[in-house]
Motif scaffolding. Structure first.
Motif, PDB file in Angstrom:
ATOM      1  N   LYS A   7      44.172 -13.703 -57.330  1.00  0.00           N
ATOM      2  CA  LYS A   7      45.383 -13.451 -58.108  1.00  0.00           C
ATOM      3  C   LYS A   7      45.781 -14.629 -58.998  1.00  0.00           C
ATOM      4  CE  LYS A   7      46.947 -12.178 -53.998  1.00  0.00           C
ATOM      5  NZ  LYS A   7      45.691 -11.993 -53.357  1.00  0.00           N
ATOM      6  N   GLU A   8      44.897 -15.608 -59.133  1.00  0.00           N
ATOM      7  CA  GLU A   8      45.219 -16.804 -59.908  1.00  0.00           C
ATOM      8  C   GLU A   8      45.559 -16.485 -61.365  1.00  0.00           C
ATOM      9  OE1 GLU A   8      43.279 -21.165 -60.664  1.00  0.00           O
ATOM     10  OE2 GLU A   8      42.828 -20.095 -58.817  1.00  0.00           O
ATOM     11  N   ASP A  32      52.552 -14.934 -47.698  1.00  0.00           N
ATOM     12  CA  ASP A  32      51.333 -14.536 -48.393  1.00  0.00           C
ATOM     13  C   ASP A  32      50.482 -13.774 -47.387  1.00  0.00           C
ATOM     14  OD1 ASP A  32      49.189 -14.242 -50.067  1.00  0.00           O
ATOM     15  OD2 ASP A  32      48.937 -16.383 -50.486  1.00  0.00           O
ATOM     16  N   ALA A  33      50.601 -12.451 -47.409  1.00  0.00           N
ATOM     17  CA  ALA A  33      49.983 -11.599 -46.395  1.00  0.00           C
ATOM     18  C   ALA A  33      48.460 -11.578 -46.471  1.00  0.00           C
ATOM     19  CB  ALA A  33      50.529 -10.181 -46.511  1.00  0.00           C
ATOM     20  N   PHE A  34      47.910 -11.737 -47.665  1.00  0.00           N
ATOM     21  CA  PHE A  34      46.469 -11.731 -47.848  1.00  0.00           C
ATOM     22  C   PHE A  34      46.092 -13.010 -48.582  1.00  0.00           C
ATOM     23  CE2 PHE A  34      48.103  -7.390 -47.907  1.00  0.00           C
ATOM     24  CZ  PHE A  34      47.433  -6.864 -46.813  1.00  0.00           C
ATOM     25  N   ALA A  35      46.142 -14.127 -47.874  1.00  0.00           N
ATOM     26  CA  ALA A  35      46.049 -15.454 -48.485  1.00  0.00           C
ATOM     27  C   ALA A  35      44.729 -15.712 -49.208  1.00  0.00           C
ATOM     28  CB  ALA A  35      46.280 -16.531 -47.426  1.00  0.00           C
ATOM     29  N   GLY A  36      43.632 -15.215 -48.707  1.00  0.00           N
ATOM     30  CA  GLY A  36      42.340 -15.462 -49.354  1.00  0.00           C
ATOM     31  C   GLY A  36      42.082 -16.941 -49.529  1.00  0.00           C
ATOM     32  N   SER A  37      41.919 -17.383 -50.748  1.00  0.00           N
ATOM     33  CA  SER A  37      41.655 -18.803 -51.009  1.00  0.00           C
ATOM     34  C   SER A  37      42.934 -19.630 -51.104  1.00  0.00           C
ATOM     35  CB  SER A  37      40.848 -18.959 -52.301  1.00  0.00           C
ATOM     36  OG  SER A  37      41.613 -18.513 -53.402  1.00  0.00           O
ATOM     37  N   GLY A  38      44.084 -18.998 -50.998  1.00  0.00           N
ATOM     38  CA  GLY A  38      45.349 -19.720 -50.985  1.00  0.00           C
ATOM     39  C   GLY A  38      45.905 -20.082 -52.344  1.00  0.00           C
ATOM     40  N   SER A  39      45.381 -19.511 -53.411  1.00  0.00           N
ATOM     41  CA  SER A  39      45.839 -19.890 -54.750  1.00  0.00           C
ATOM     42  C   SER A  39      47.308 -19.525 -54.976  1.00  0.00           C
ATOM     43  CB  SER A  39      44.958 -19.252 -55.827  1.00  0.00           C
ATOM     44  OG  SER A  39      44.957 -17.851 -55.730  1.00  0.00           O
TER      45      SER A  39
END
Length: 82
Positions: A7-8, A32-39
């Motif tokens: 989402k970046e 952030d429910a779906f943090a992924g890479s944390g962007s």
């Protein structure tokens, strides 16, 4: 590090939406429910307390390191690391 679905590229749009709703600078918590890479969490840490979640434990560990990196130091090692 990038994931498919990152989402970046829409961070400014998310920030504008939150600004329009009056939700910035309010001492709120950002989940952030779906943090992924944390962007997203890394970007919004300047405005909120952050809670991250992801189905992949690796994503949570990586995101936590990314978000907290500015708080880490090596003073306790008692020698120059670099």
């Amino acid at each position: 590090m990038r994931f498919l679905g990152n989402k970046e590229s829409i961070l400014n749009d998310i920030e504008a939406l939150l600004q329009n709703k009056g939700l910035l600078y309010k001492q709120l918590t950002f989940f952030d429910a779906f943090a992924g890479s944390g962007s997203v969490s890394d970007y919004f840490k300047k405005y909120y307390n952050i809670i991250i979640n992801d189905n992949l434990n690796w994503s949570v560990i990586y995101s936590r390191g990314r978000i907290c990196a500015s708080k880490c130091n090596f003073n306790i090692l008692c020698f120059r690391l670099f």
